[in-house]
Scaffold this active site. Sequence first.
Site, PDB file in Angstrom:
ATOM      1  N   SER A  30     -51.095  15.382   6.147  1.00 36.28           N
ATOM      2  CA  SER A  30     -50.344  14.252   5.613  1.00 36.28           C
ATOM      3  C   SER A  30     -50.756  13.990   4.169  1.00 36.28           C
ATOM      4  O   SER A  30     -51.952  13.772   3.899  1.00 36.28           O
ATOM      5  CB  SER A  30     -50.629  12.987   6.426  1.00 36.28           C
ATOM      6  OG  SER A  30     -50.281  11.849   5.648  1.00 36.28           O
ATOM      7  N   HIS A  34     -46.629  16.830   6.071  1.00 35.66           N
ATOM      8  CA  HIS A  34     -46.224  15.531   6.626  1.00 35.66           C
ATOM      9  C   HIS A  34     -46.176  14.511   5.497  1.00 35.66           C
ATOM     10  O   HIS A  34     -47.163  14.318   4.785  1.00 35.66           O
ATOM     11  CB  HIS A  34     -47.241  15.109   7.694  1.00 35.66           C
ATOM     12  CG  HIS A  34     -46.879  13.874   8.453  1.00 35.66           C
ATOM     13  ND1 HIS A  34     -45.967  13.873   9.489  1.00 35.66           N
ATOM     14  CD2 HIS A  34     -47.326  12.605   8.328  1.00 35.66           C
ATOM     15  CE1 HIS A  34     -45.878  12.642   9.984  1.00 35.66           C
ATOM     16  NE2 HIS A  34     -46.691  11.858   9.310  1.00 35.66           N
ATOM     17  N   ASP A  59     -45.484  10.709   4.441  1.00 41.13           N
ATOM     18  CA  ASP A  59     -45.455   9.348   5.000  1.00 41.13           C
ATOM     19  C   ASP A  59     -44.746   8.372   4.074  1.00 41.13           C
ATOM     20  O   ASP A  59     -45.297   7.985   3.041  1.00 41.13           O
ATOM     21  CB  ASP A  59     -46.889   8.870   5.236  1.00 41.13           C
ATOM     22  CG  ASP A  59     -47.485   9.496   6.477  1.00 41.13           C
ATOM     23  OD1 ASP A  59     -48.629   9.978   6.409  1.00 41.13           O
ATOM     24  OD2 ASP A  59     -46.800   9.501   7.519  1.00 41.13           O
ATOM     25  N   MET A 118     -43.442   4.659   3.423  1.00 38.50           N
ATOM     26  CA  MET A 118     -43.743   3.303   3.893  1.00 38.50           C
ATOM     27  C   MET A 118     -43.049   2.293   2.983  1.00 38.50           C
ATOM     28  O   MET A 118     -43.061   2.448   1.757  1.00 38.50           O
ATOM     29  CB  MET A 118     -45.257   3.060   3.861  1.00 38.50           C
ATOM     30  CG  MET A 118     -46.032   4.024   4.737  1.00 38.50           C
ATOM     31  SD  MET A 118     -47.802   3.627   4.702  1.00 38.50           S
ATOM     32  CE  MET A 118     -48.431   4.999   5.680  1.00 38.50           C
ATOM     33  N   HIS A 145     -41.823  11.236   7.679  1.00 36.07           N
ATOM     34  CA  HIS A 145     -42.109  10.187   8.662  1.00 36.07           C
ATOM     35  C   HIS A 145     -41.700   8.855   8.041  1.00 36.07           C
ATOM     36  O   HIS A 145     -42.393   8.354   7.142  1.00 36.07           O
ATOM     37  CB  HIS A 145     -43.611  10.224   9.000  1.00 36.07           C
ATOM     38  CG  HIS A 145     -44.039   9.170   9.949  1.00 36.07           C
ATOM     39  ND1 HIS A 145     -45.382   8.898  10.167  1.00 36.07           N
ATOM     40  CD2 HIS A 145     -43.353   8.307  10.724  1.00 36.07           C
ATOM     41  CE1 HIS A 145     -45.479   7.921  11.050  1.00 36.07           C
ATOM     42  NE2 HIS A 145     -44.260   7.543  11.408  1.00 36.07           N
ATOM     43  N   MET A 193     -41.587   5.167   7.952  1.00 36.03           N
ATOM     44  CA  MET A 193     -42.121   3.908   8.454  1.00 36.03           C
ATOM     45  C   MET A 193     -41.416   2.802   7.676  1.00 36.03           C
ATOM     46  O   MET A 193     -42.011   2.128   6.805  1.00 36.03           O
ATOM     47  CB  MET A 193     -43.647   3.869   8.272  1.00 36.03           C
ATOM     48  CG  MET A 193     -44.356   4.796   9.256  1.00 36.03           C
ATOM     49  SD  MET A 193     -46.033   5.213   8.790  1.00 36.03           S
ATOM     50  CE  MET A 193     -45.674   6.578   7.664  1.00 36.03           C
ATOM     51  N   MET A 200     -47.907   8.000  17.728  1.00 37.04           N
ATOM     52  CA  MET A 200     -48.879   7.419  16.805  1.00 37.04           C
ATOM     53  C   MET A 200     -50.179   7.169  17.553  1.00 37.04           C
ATOM     54  O   MET A 200     -50.185   6.518  18.618  1.00 37.04           O
ATOM     55  CB  MET A 200     -48.357   6.094  16.227  1.00 37.04           C
ATOM     56  CG  MET A 200     -47.116   6.206  15.347  1.00 37.04           C
ATOM     57  SD  MET A 200     -47.289   7.358  13.980  1.00 37.04           S
ATOM     58  CE  MET A 200     -48.630   6.579  13.061  1.00 37.04           C
ATOM     59  N   ASP A 229     -50.087  11.722  15.452  1.00 34.30           N
ATOM     60  CA  ASP A 229     -50.224  11.255  14.079  1.00 34.30           C
ATOM     61  C   ASP A 229     -51.217  10.089  13.993  1.00 34.30           C
ATOM     62  O   ASP A 229     -50.945   8.984  14.454  1.00 34.30           O
ATOM     63  CB  ASP A 229     -48.835  10.789  13.582  1.00 34.30           C
ATOM     64  CG  ASP A 229     -48.820  10.551  12.094  1.00 34.30           C
ATOM     65  OD1 ASP A 229     -47.806  10.059  11.588  1.00 34.30           O
ATOM     66  OD2 ASP A 229     -49.844  10.837  11.439  1.00 34.30           O
TER      67      ASP A 229
END
Length: 217
Positions: free
Chosen positions: A9, A34, A36, A38, A67, A69, A138, A173
């Site tokens: 990540s 990966h 992330d 957010m 991913h 979020m 998660m 994750d």
Amino acid sequence: DRNIKIAPSILAANFANFGAECEAIEAQGADWVHVDVMDGHFVPNITFGPATCAAIRKHIKGVMDVHLMIAPVDPYIDAFAQAGADVITAHVEAGPHIHRTLQAIRATGAKAGVALNPGTPADAVAELLDLTDLICVMTVNPGFGGQKFIDMSNKIRALRAMIGDRPVHIEIDGGVDVNTAPLVAQSGADVLVAGSAVFRGGSVSAPEGYGENIRNI
Ligand code: DX5
Ligand code: ZN
């Protein structure tokens, strides 16, 4: 019989040098990257958006595993698909229409992933198994890297049973490292995300450090 993929990540990478970091981890054996995303709303942290994903896409040869979020998700699916995401994962907790969200992700040609926070039971995806290509379990509450692993072995085993012989990945994750990786692999996971375990102690100027961390997992 299941080949385990490692997906470092970039949340734990050098934010001033994403391109070089992605090239370094791929050169050192990363299977997926990966990414992330957010939004400071669904999770209490903000990282980056589609423009950054488009920029780092040029430095990733393999799978860009995005991913999300974020909430809402639907207004941004096309932008992340345009940015080159191979997998786009939405949180089941991000809104009431996860079924439609997964359909919309697949309509872009990307693989559709659904993520479950630690407090969300496996049954939350019971109606989604033919609409998803990946279930992200998660093992930390999302928002930050370097957190303590939360054991989700029972949920992972339950999901593996629910999936049966469908071609659905189980991605783990959060808090995955040399100690927790064997546990989740035994329970049925096949993609392991690792941020701090890969990037901490590594360096883009000495990428073999990343390689050793990736191989250890
Ligand atoms: C957390 C992210 C994870 C995190 C993993 O919200 O979704 O991907 O970056 O980082 P580590 O491996 O350090 O827990
Ligand atoms: Zn993640």
